[in-house]
Design a protein around this motif. Sequence first.
Motif, PDB file in Angstrom:
ATOM      1  N   HIS A 112      -3.126 -10.703   0.582  1.00  0.00           N
ATOM      2  CA  HIS A 112      -2.042 -10.350  -0.351  1.00  0.00           C
ATOM      3  C   HIS A 112      -1.178 -11.591  -0.577  1.00  0.00           C
ATOM      4  CE1 HIS A 112      -2.387  -5.852   0.428  1.00  0.00           C
ATOM      5  NE2 HIS A 112      -3.026  -6.344   1.480  1.00  0.00           N
TER       6      HIS A 112
ATOM      7  N   HIS B 208      -7.670  -0.484   0.118  1.00  0.00           N
ATOM      8  CA  HIS B 208      -7.674  -0.311   1.579  1.00  0.00           C
ATOM      9  C   HIS B 208      -8.344   1.008   1.946  1.00  0.00           C
ATOM     10  CE1 HIS B 208      -4.140  -2.971   0.859  1.00  0.00           C
ATOM     11  NE2 HIS B 208      -4.524  -3.541   1.981  1.00  0.00           N
TER      12      HIS B 208
ATOM     13  N   ASP C 258      -5.989 -10.793   5.539  1.00  0.00           N
ATOM     14  CA  ASP C 258      -4.969  -9.775   5.268  1.00  0.00           C
ATOM     15  C   ASP C 258      -3.548 -10.270   5.518  1.00  0.00           C
ATOM     16  OD1 ASP C 258      -4.009  -7.331   4.351  1.00  0.00           O
ATOM     17  OD2 ASP C 258      -4.162  -6.356   6.307  1.00  0.00           O
TER      18      ASP C 258
ATOM     19  N   HIS D  56     -10.037 -10.467   1.812  1.00  0.00           N
ATOM     20  CA  HIS D  56      -8.878  -9.565   1.645  1.00  0.00           C
ATOM     21  C   HIS D  56      -7.584 -10.257   2.030  1.00  0.00           C
ATOM     22  CE1 HIS D  56      -6.482  -5.985   1.337  1.00  0.00           C
ATOM     23  NE2 HIS D  56      -6.067  -6.105   2.585  1.00  0.00           N
TER      24      HIS D  56
HETATM   25 ZN   LIG Z   1      -4.181  -5.444   3.019  1.00  0.00          ZN
END
Ligand SMILES: [Zn+2]
Length: 434
Positions: free
Chosen positions: A79, A232, A322, A77
């Motif tokens: 971004h 999420h 994350d 996970h």
């Molecule tokens: Zn996230």
Amino acid sequence: MTHTIAYRAAILDSLGDPAELGLENSYRYFEDGMMVVENGRISALGHAPEIMKGLKSGTKIHHYEDALITPGFIDTHIHYPQTGMIASYGDQLLDWLENYTFPAEQKFADPAHAEQVSEIFLNELMRNGTTTALVFGTVHPQSVDAFFSSAEKRNLRMIAGKVLMDRNAPATLTDTPESGYRDSKALIERWHGKGRLHYAVTPRFAPTSSPEQLATAGQLLREYDGLYMHTHLSENRNEIEWVKALFPEQNGYLDVYDHHNLLGQRSVFAHGVHLCDEECHRLAETDSAIAFCPTSNLFLGSGLFNLPQAEQHKIKVGLGTDVGAGTSFSMLQTINEAYKVMQLQGKKLHPFKSFYLATLGGARALQLEQQVGTLEPGSEADFVVLDYNATPLMSYRMQQAKSLEERLFVLMTLGDDRAVKATFAMGETVYNRD
Ligand SMILES: [Zn+2]
């Protein structure tokens, strides 16, 4: 013409979850090991003296002294558009989205910006030994085009998708159920299954998608084989209350996704910090996975992930950085913080379990264990060379270390990008520190 190279070093990979196999049976280790890579795939693995007997004469051998070869790390996970806002001060989840994330993501309307950040992001992953990741784009389809183009050039096994977000966000960052569906479909047609790339249907989280949009996400998953679903879940207590208020007819946060047919063996839910047993049961029953993101959960003050609860329910779990809520691209540092998250709950996290989570556990969470996550002959040669002597302190501490598990624990606690000597994808060097 076949292209064969042999690598000699200490070699370690994971055979399974220590929670199921026991610590001793959960790994495979060759103190003086050799791995042979042929045309991008691992063709042999074992003790160096034995493997060398079978090598064709003239085969090139790379010998790494005092180093450890492991499978490339798997980040379940992250971004990429948040690379430039890592380490942003002061907020918990919902304010943090408003104050930092949304302004940063608006810039990805510009394809040139998306291309630039994709390159920086992938450079960071390679520097940290991460060879596969499940990646959020922004709402803009061009953000995903840019990311996949960069990943394709490096021949990486990557999964990504365009964010679906049709409410509770700035107008410049929202799509509609129709446009989100149409844009996702075009990206799937363009990228899903191309080379080593896969597409993930990516609703940001329940509060920013209408029920109509979540229904289109479920529809996409039915229309194409092998798609991922990435979102999420239950990260922050205020978020959970908000979901309850927005979806009063559903029985809790996970049920919102379940109602729209978003659970399944390629569904990955980031966080899951505050789950009840019923939700854990449902995640396991549908073979869905959780991405455990310790640096992010600590940084945003979200809470402590209950790994033993997930183990009891036999839920697939991988580790996630994350970034940008997470504070490091390094899976070693992510493991370091995961250990502390367990300590704060009175539990231990053994280095073999951490190693499993960062490699094979992540591959299983992504249904990719046949391709990556181990060094099993036949696998794609995505691996990393780790340096026990990356810093003077590590080197000194290693002199006191007596066993593999102790060395591994020191590496995971003190190591970071500096401990990554080289990273390989499909047998090709994608990063070389020295
Ligand atoms: Zn996230």
